[in-house]
Design an enzyme around this catalytic site. Sequence first.
Site, short mmCIF file in Angstrom:
data_model
loop_
_atom_site.label_atom_id
_atom_site.label_comp_id
_atom_site.label_asym_id
_atom_site.label_seq_id
_atom_site.Cartn_x
_atom_site.Cartn_y
_atom_site.Cartn_z
N HIS A 193 113.08 24.79 40.50
CA HIS A 193 112.95 25.58 39.28
C HIS A 193 112.93 27.09 39.56
CE1 HIS A 193 112.32 21.74 37.59
NE2 HIS A 193 111.01 21.66 37.73
N GLU A 227 100.86 27.13 35.99
CA GLU A 227 100.56 25.95 35.18
C GLU A 227 99.06 25.70 35.15
OE1 GLU A 227 103.64 22.63 35.40
OE2 GLU A 227 103.40 23.26 37.47
N HIS A 242 115.46 20.62 34.78
CA HIS A 242 115.23 20.80 33.33
C HIS A 242 114.95 22.26 32.97
CE1 HIS A 242 110.91 20.54 34.27
NE2 HIS A 242 110.67 21.03 33.08
N LYS A 244 115.51 15.12 39.46
CA LYS A 244 114.84 15.53 40.68
C LYS A 244 113.70 14.56 40.98
CE LYS A 244 111.52 18.73 40.78
NZ LYS A 244 110.17 18.64 40.23
N LYS A 284 99.41 25.12 40.40
CA LYS A 284 98.79 24.22 39.42
C LYS A 284 97.32 24.58 39.26
CE LYS A 284 102.05 20.70 39.66
NZ LYS A 284 103.04 21.14 38.69
N ASP A 334 108.27 20.74 45.02
CA ASP A 334 108.20 20.33 43.62
C ASP A 334 108.72 21.41 42.67
OD1 ASP A 334 107.36 18.52 41.50
OD2 ASP A 334 105.74 19.94 41.09
N LYS A 357 115.98 25.06 29.34
CA LYS A 357 115.04 25.79 28.48
C LYS A 357 115.78 26.92 27.79
CE LYS A 357 110.94 24.78 31.25
NZ LYS A 357 109.97 24.12 30.39
N ARG A 395 113.46 -3.48 34.70
CA ARG A 395 113.24 -4.83 35.25
C ARG A 395 112.48 -5.75 34.29
NH1 ARG A 395 111.36 -4.83 41.28
NH2 ARG A 395 109.86 -3.44 40.34
C1 BG6 Z 1 108.44 19.31 37.08
C2 BG6 Z 1 107.44 19.29 38.20
O1 BG6 Z 1 109.74 19.33 37.59
O2 BG6 Z 1 108.22 20.47 36.28
C3 BG6 Z 1 106.02 19.32 37.64
O3 BG6 Z 1 107.63 18.09 38.95
C4 BG6 Z 1 105.85 20.50 36.71
O4 BG6 Z 1 105.08 19.38 38.70
C5 BG6 Z 1 106.95 20.53 35.67
O5 BG6 Z 1 104.57 20.38 36.10
C6 BG6 Z 1 106.87 21.82 34.86
O6 BG6 Z 1 107.75 21.75 33.79
P1 BG6 Z 1 107.46 22.54 32.43
O7 BG6 Z 1 108.67 22.26 31.62
O8 BG6 Z 1 106.19 21.97 31.87
O9 BG6 Z 1 107.29 23.97 32.81
#
Ligand code: BG6
Length: 484
Positions: A240, A216, A178, A148, A331, A235, A182, A51
């Site tokens: 994942h 994480e 994603h 996502k 987390k 999330d 990997k 925008r």
């Molecule tokens: C994202 C989540 O999809 O993946 C995040 O929304 C998370 O909360 C992240 O931290 C982790 O990705 P990676 O590649 O750092 O393991």
Amino acid sequence: MVSRVIPVDPFDLVIFGGTGDLAQRKIVPALFRRYCAGQWPEATRIIGAARGALTVESFRDIVAESLRQYAPKRSKDPEAVNGFLQRINYVPLDALSEDGWAPLSELLSTDRIRAFYFSVGPRLFGPLAERIRAHNLATPQTRIVVEKPFGHDLESARALNATLASHFDEGQIYRIDHYLGKETVQNLMAVRFGNMLFEPLWNSQYVDHIQITVAETVGIDGREEYYERAGAMRDMMQNHLMQLLCLIAMEPPAKFDPDAVRDEKLKVIRALDPVEPHHIVRGQFAGGKQGRGYREVVGNNRSTTESYVALRAHISNWRWAGTPFYLRTGKELVARSSVINVMFKDAPHSIFGEEAGRHANALSIRLQPNEGITLKVTIKEPGQGGMRLVDVPLDMSFAEALGPENQDPPDAYERLVMDVIRGNQTLFMRGDEVEAAWAWTDPIIAGWQARGDVPKPYENGSTGPGDAELLMKRDHRRWQGINP
Ligand code: BG6
């Protein structure tokens, strides 16, 4: 070993939300690295659309800054940076009105692959899809890429799928998870289906249980609003960890082809049993020496959103009946570590007697960091009288085994964006897969809500709530360590 780069045809890539965090942190640096690798031709164009009333020059300045920050090594080469910036364009555009669509249309070439990357919130997916159609921007060679969260639950995911399906064929829709991009996640398939060694043992007869951990150290700073609505279940677990579970548990597809792979993954999700409430532990980081607690971060001292979840899942099919899958993610934990541990059963009979102890093989697949595979095998303890046994690792670090140029595996987005251009959907989620994953997740979340469940506190920098240890202990098992 130098990896081979297979060039793609010239393309036009439009990034909606081009000035946003994801675009600048992930997508643009990924495109830059692929440009440096010589994967895409000079004729290619990348068009940021957002925008903001920016000029092309000021957008290029933003891009140059992202490259400095997120592709620090490569961006030291001014020739590469300038070459890349020449390919970058910008159009001020509004997803919710007609503003900017005619200039965008003028910029696009008719005769080449065209990809629209929806790097925006899901509420804009529908309006964008509609306007792409209305302005006749969707050629047969057009793909759209969506990020996502793909829905918040089954109902919203269905609605999103239906909206996208009214404008595009499933073969044109690339839903990104994603994790599938990997390197080591793809390696899971290579290990399973490229070797004779593992597959015969890959079932409940030989595997005692499987652990999937995505730990994480990061918190949720800067994403409080989204995370408070999502939590670890939506999330991370629904997407994942679910994808990792699918790749570990699926039947061998007949070939490495998008529908063959996705059909097998879908069968796994559909075979998952509902999770019993006493097989789930939710946690919330509570602060401590290593930072603030979740409730303080989100500014809601009654929040019941989980930042950690551990659960025991069962797959009711011939291969896996009786083998539990323990999944956990959280987390603000002690280390960043994503690893899958395949824990084999004890040998059926020990010829060495009680004194030798009980030993079992374990295969650890480290996804990040320090990507590699370790197989724990039992050998004789050296030098001892009698027959004492000890477990030793057969360890393979991919970086060591494949040479220094592979120390730095490509980022997931590099692979995924190039797959979009190549038109290969294998590493993207199909609509029915996403819906099936929500169908499994929704009752779990609904159960928490109905019971007024409150997550268990855990200290920042720990391995998670103590109850997660109990989940294993009750089954006479234990988690493997969370090691960086
Ligand atoms: C994202 C989540 O999809 O993946 C995040 O929304 C998370 O909360 C992240 O931290 C982790 O990705 P990676 O590649 O750092 O393991």
